[in-house]
Design a protein around this motif. Structure first.
Motif, mmCIF file in Angstrom:
data_model
loop_
_atom_site.group_PDB
_atom_site.id
_atom_site.type_symbol
_atom_site.label_atom_id
_atom_site.label_comp_id
_atom_site.label_asym_id
_atom_site.label_seq_id
_atom_site.Cartn_x
_atom_site.Cartn_y
_atom_site.Cartn_z
ATOM 1 N N ARG A 122 0.748 -1.340 0.196
ATOM 2 C CA ARG A 122 -0.064 0.035 -0.013
ATOM 3 C C ARG A 122 0.852 1.417 0.291
ATOM 4 O O ARG A 122 0.795 2.552 -0.444
ATOM 5 N N GLU A 123 1.577 1.365 0.408
ATOM 6 C CA GLU A 123 2.727 2.866 0.593
ATOM 7 C C GLU A 123 4.687 2.378 -0.062
ATOM 8 O O GLU A 123 4.955 3.528 1.158
ATOM 9 N N GLU A 124 4.062 1.571 -0.657
ATOM 10 C CA GLU A 124 5.722 1.478 -0.855
ATOM 11 C C GLU A 124 5.938 0.119 -1.350
ATOM 12 O O GLU A 124 5.071 -0.675 -2.321
ATOM 13 N N LEU A 125 7.164 0.492 -2.331
ATOM 14 C CA LEU A 125 7.236 -0.326 -3.365
ATOM 15 C C LEU A 125 8.767 -0.869 -3.058
ATOM 16 O O LEU A 125 9.830 0.006 -2.922
ATOM 17 N N THR A 126 8.862 -2.489 -2.645
ATOM 18 C CA THR A 126 9.995 -3.142 -1.885
ATOM 19 C C THR A 126 10.117 -4.246 -2.930
ATOM 20 O O THR A 126 9.796 -4.969 -3.504
ATOM 21 N N ARG A 127 11.569 -4.304 -1.954
ATOM 22 C CA ARG A 127 12.171 -5.399 -3.383
ATOM 23 C C ARG A 127 12.290 -6.234 -1.600
ATOM 24 O O ARG A 127 12.935 -6.396 -0.493
ATOM 25 N N VAL A 128 12.054 -7.660 -1.983
ATOM 26 C CA VAL A 128 11.650 -8.933 -0.934
ATOM 27 C C VAL A 128 12.594 -9.704 -1.370
ATOM 28 O O VAL A 128 12.453 -10.659 -2.778
ATOM 29 N N ALA A 129 13.833 -10.250 -0.709
ATOM 30 C CA ALA A 129 14.605 -11.333 -1.262
ATOM 31 C C ALA A 129 15.201 -12.417 0.212
ATOM 32 O O ALA A 129 14.727 -12.615 0.968
ATOM 33 N N ASP A 130 15.372 -13.617 -0.509
ATOM 34 C CA ASP A 130 16.221 -14.685 0.798
ATOM 35 C C ASP A 130 17.832 -14.631 0.485
ATOM 36 O O ASP A 130 18.237 -15.062 -0.396
ATOM 37 N N MET A 131 18.458 -13.658 0.934
ATOM 38 C CA MET A 131 19.588 -13.557 1.057
ATOM 39 C C MET A 131 20.063 -15.002 1.472
ATOM 40 O O MET A 131 21.652 -15.426 1.245
#
Ligand SMILES: [Cu+2]
Length: 673
Positions: A122-131
């Protein structure tokens, strides 16, 4: 999305195999009715397989991405991200692994080139990753903040990757209130660079649940019917465009804006959208209008068929989901004089729940992500994920529609029977459009018939050319080919009606000379029917009443949020009732008095109206309807005069505008004399 709630009693569905997953057991009995003929026929060509979801997972699927090895990664409205193995298997139970959680209503997921996935919250564009590679996300990197005020309707959809590697996101407006764009760039489509710079692209979006860039690099987005949007539609987006909803113009003066219009340029025009577009530079014409309640009530995701034929005969076309009616439509586009336009057709209905996301499987099957929460939808489930596969059999369908200077060419998926295809009576065409105004939705207006004057069937039987009068630029043309049969087996078309938005009439050769009488023949009939006084719409006091007021006056109003201002009215059996219905809301409503217990039955029947619904006030022709008002514009009223039923009891009343009856309802208590 919408605030419309659909009565889920309504059904137009589904093969018995579809009942494998009913997440809401209390709704199972709503499926008591047999499947409709259409859905049984659709099942032959496109098979629907709901995924079996474990009981402890609420899979309100909001983003779908196929992963190699026949896996999927999906987001949910509850903020979870699941990896699903076995999603392509019709019988086995898929394996669900929770990959991430705690996100804020994510509505899309795509791969990130530098690892992990991009997700719009809703309030941000996010990069989500499994580091660390343990199978669970551990990196949540904010790419760009998307300001919100907290209103529930401030969704952020996407992202979609642009050909230049940037990310586009669409930002819903808030619902109601003094301003619907309380935070910057609400009502816009924006482009975000991988390092977080935000570039505004276009304004005037309302509820842009789906958008896509085609293989040819053209952007389209889907809009829901609502305030300032007479009906659903898809529209090409180019930088600087204005799509019609004025709230986002609040930000058109900010640095970086390419949109020149300002809030003060927009008034409550109350004219056909196409007429306003001629005088309002920047207002973009919809590419293809989706007639409301006929082809969905809240269209959602758009997916181009890039399967190269694995999904059947419609390669290159667009599929568009619908949340309220739990169906998928099909769009065939063409570009005439530099403008995109084309036809929308029904494709497949009978899904278990409202569709908000579509995603291709790696084998060319189509996954549909579903949720009903907050809006309601047709079908037995509250959420889910289904897989749609082409069975390999080709349905007999109108494949494409192409505009001509004097009519249309229809192409077909298999050859037509010449005898039926050559008859003029096998076809009918009518044009209509929608108003551009502040009111929530528009009835179809300026509807006129377009006489079909000549038909030429191609030698191979795969197309027909129709010549017709009364075509109008900017109007939607309903094209029916109900009389056409297939050469093979004399089948009817699975879906015989297309709706073509004729933004431009092309040049070229005619097959019929222009009829000089066209201008006088093509006059829109006055739809007097809607306001006429009839037995069930008695808008004049009967002559035998003593005075015009009768024995009792009942006042009934409306309130925002699909409500009457009273849920109970009382009258004595047989008394003379004068009912004044005052519509103070910003949407169209009516009052329909029904037989005891029949309100929802009548409401469900009203959902089946096509375009003729407005002329009939969306009141079904049914013995369960006793009396009704006209469909009443915002800020206006209608008064009816009737004798209360002679039998005491509780008589339902509803608003029968499609989608309202589930919430807009009450009871007239008829008491003994
Ligand atoms: Cu209503």
């Amino acid at each position: 999305m919408k605030r419309f709630f659909l009565p889920t009693l309504f059904l137009a569905t589904a093969a018995s195999s579809a009942f494998a997953q009913v997440n809401n057991p209390s709704s199972a009995e709503r499926f008591a009715k047999p499947s409709s003929e259409l859905v049984v026929r659709e099942n032959k060509y496109y098979a629907r397989t709901p995924l079996v979801v474990p009981d402890d997972i609420v899979l309100e699927t909001s983003g779908i991405l196929a992963l190699p090895g026949k896996k999927l990664i999906v987001t949910t409205r509850r903020g979870e991200v699941w990896i699903i193995e076995g999603a392509y298997d019709a019988t086995a139970k898929p394996k669900f692994t929770l990959w991430a959680s705690g996100l804020h209503e994510p509505l899309g997921i795509i791969p990130a080139p530098k690892g992990g996935y991009y997700i719009a919250q809703r309030e941000e564009l996010t990069r989500v990753a499994d580091m660390d590679g343990d199978g669970h996300a551990d990196l949540f990197e904010t790419i760009c903040k998307l300001p919100i005020s907290g209103a529930y309707h401030e969704y952020a959809f996407g992202p979609v990757m642009a050909p230049n590697g940037n990310l586009r996101v669409t930002l819903n407006v808030a619902f109601g209130g003094a301003t619907q764009a309380p935070a910057p760039w609400r009502g816009w489509i924006v482009e975000i660079t991988p390092d977080g710079q935000l570039i505004p692209i276009a304004a005037g979006l309302r509820s842009p649940c789906g958008f896509t860039v085609t293989a040819g690099g053209v952007w389209f987005y889907a809009e829901n019917q609502g305030e300032w949007a007479g009906s659903g539609r898809i529209t090409e987006i180019e930088p600087g465009d204005f799509m019609g909803h004025p709230a986002g113009l609040a930000w058109s003066k900010l640095a970086g804006s390419t949109v020149k219009l300002r809030p003060e340029d927009i008034q409550d025009f109350e004219k056909p959208y196409v007429d306003v577009a001629k005088t309002l530079p920047g207002l973009k014409l919809p590419t293809v209008w989706f007639p409301h309640a006929v082809l969905g009530i809240s269209n959602s995701d758009i997916k181009e068929d890039t399967t190269g034929g694995k999904f059947g005969p419609f390669a290159g076309q667009l599929f568009v989901g619908d949340q309220g009616q739990s169906k998928i439509m099909r769009v065939a586009l063409e570009k005439i004089k530099g403008t995109w336009q084309g036809a929308v057709l029904p494709f497949r209905e009978g899904f278990d729940c409202g569709i908000i996301r579509l995603g291709w499987g790696e084998d060319g099957s189509l996954f549909a992500g579903e949720t009903a929460r907050g809006w309601g939808s047709v079908g037995p489930s509250q959420q889910g994920l289904e897989r749609l596969t082409w069975t390999g059999e080709t349905p007999f369908e109108i494949k494409e529609v192409h505009a001509q200077p004097d009519g249309f060419v229809l192409t077909f998926t298999s050859p037509v029977d010449r005898a039926t295809a050559e008859k003029l009576e096998s076809y009918s065409i009518a044009g209509f459009t929608y108003l551009y105004h502040k009111t929530y939705g528009s009835a179809p207006v300026k509807r006129i018939g377009c006489p079909v004057r000549k038909v030429i069937v191609a030698p191979d039987g795969l197309s027909v050319r129709l010549a017709s009068g009364c075509l109008r630029e900017g109007y939607i043309h309903e094209i029916k080919a109900a009389g056409v049969r297939s050469a093979n087996g004399s089948e009817t078309l699975v879906h015989p009606t297309a709706y073509y938005t004729l933004n431009q009439i092309p040049g070229g050769d005619r097959i019929m000379p222009a009829d000089p009488k066209d201008a006088e023949l093509c006059v829109a009939p006055v739809p007097a029917a809607a306001n006429a006084s009839t037995k069930k719409h008695p808008n004049k006091a009967p002559a035998d009443w003593t005075g015009d007021d009768g024995d009792v006056t009942l006042l009934l109003g409306t309130q925002p949020g699909l409500k009457f201002d009273k849920t109970e009215l009382t009258a004595k059996a047989g008394s003379h009732v004068r009912l004044v219905f005052q519509n103070g809301d910003d949407m169209l409503h009516n009052f329909v008095l029904c037989a005891p217990g029949k309100g929802q039955t009548v409401g469900a029947a009203a959902l089946l109206f096509g375009l003729d619904g407005a002329e009939k006030n969306y009141v079904p022709d049914s013995a369960d309807v006793l009396f009704h008002t006209a469909l009443t514009q915002p800020g206006t009223s209608d008064t009816i005069f009737f004798s209360a039923p002679a039998t005491p009891g509780d008589y339902d009343f509803i608003c029968s505008f499609p989608g309202h009856a589930a919430l807009m309802k009450g009871v007239l208590h008829v008491t003994a004399k």
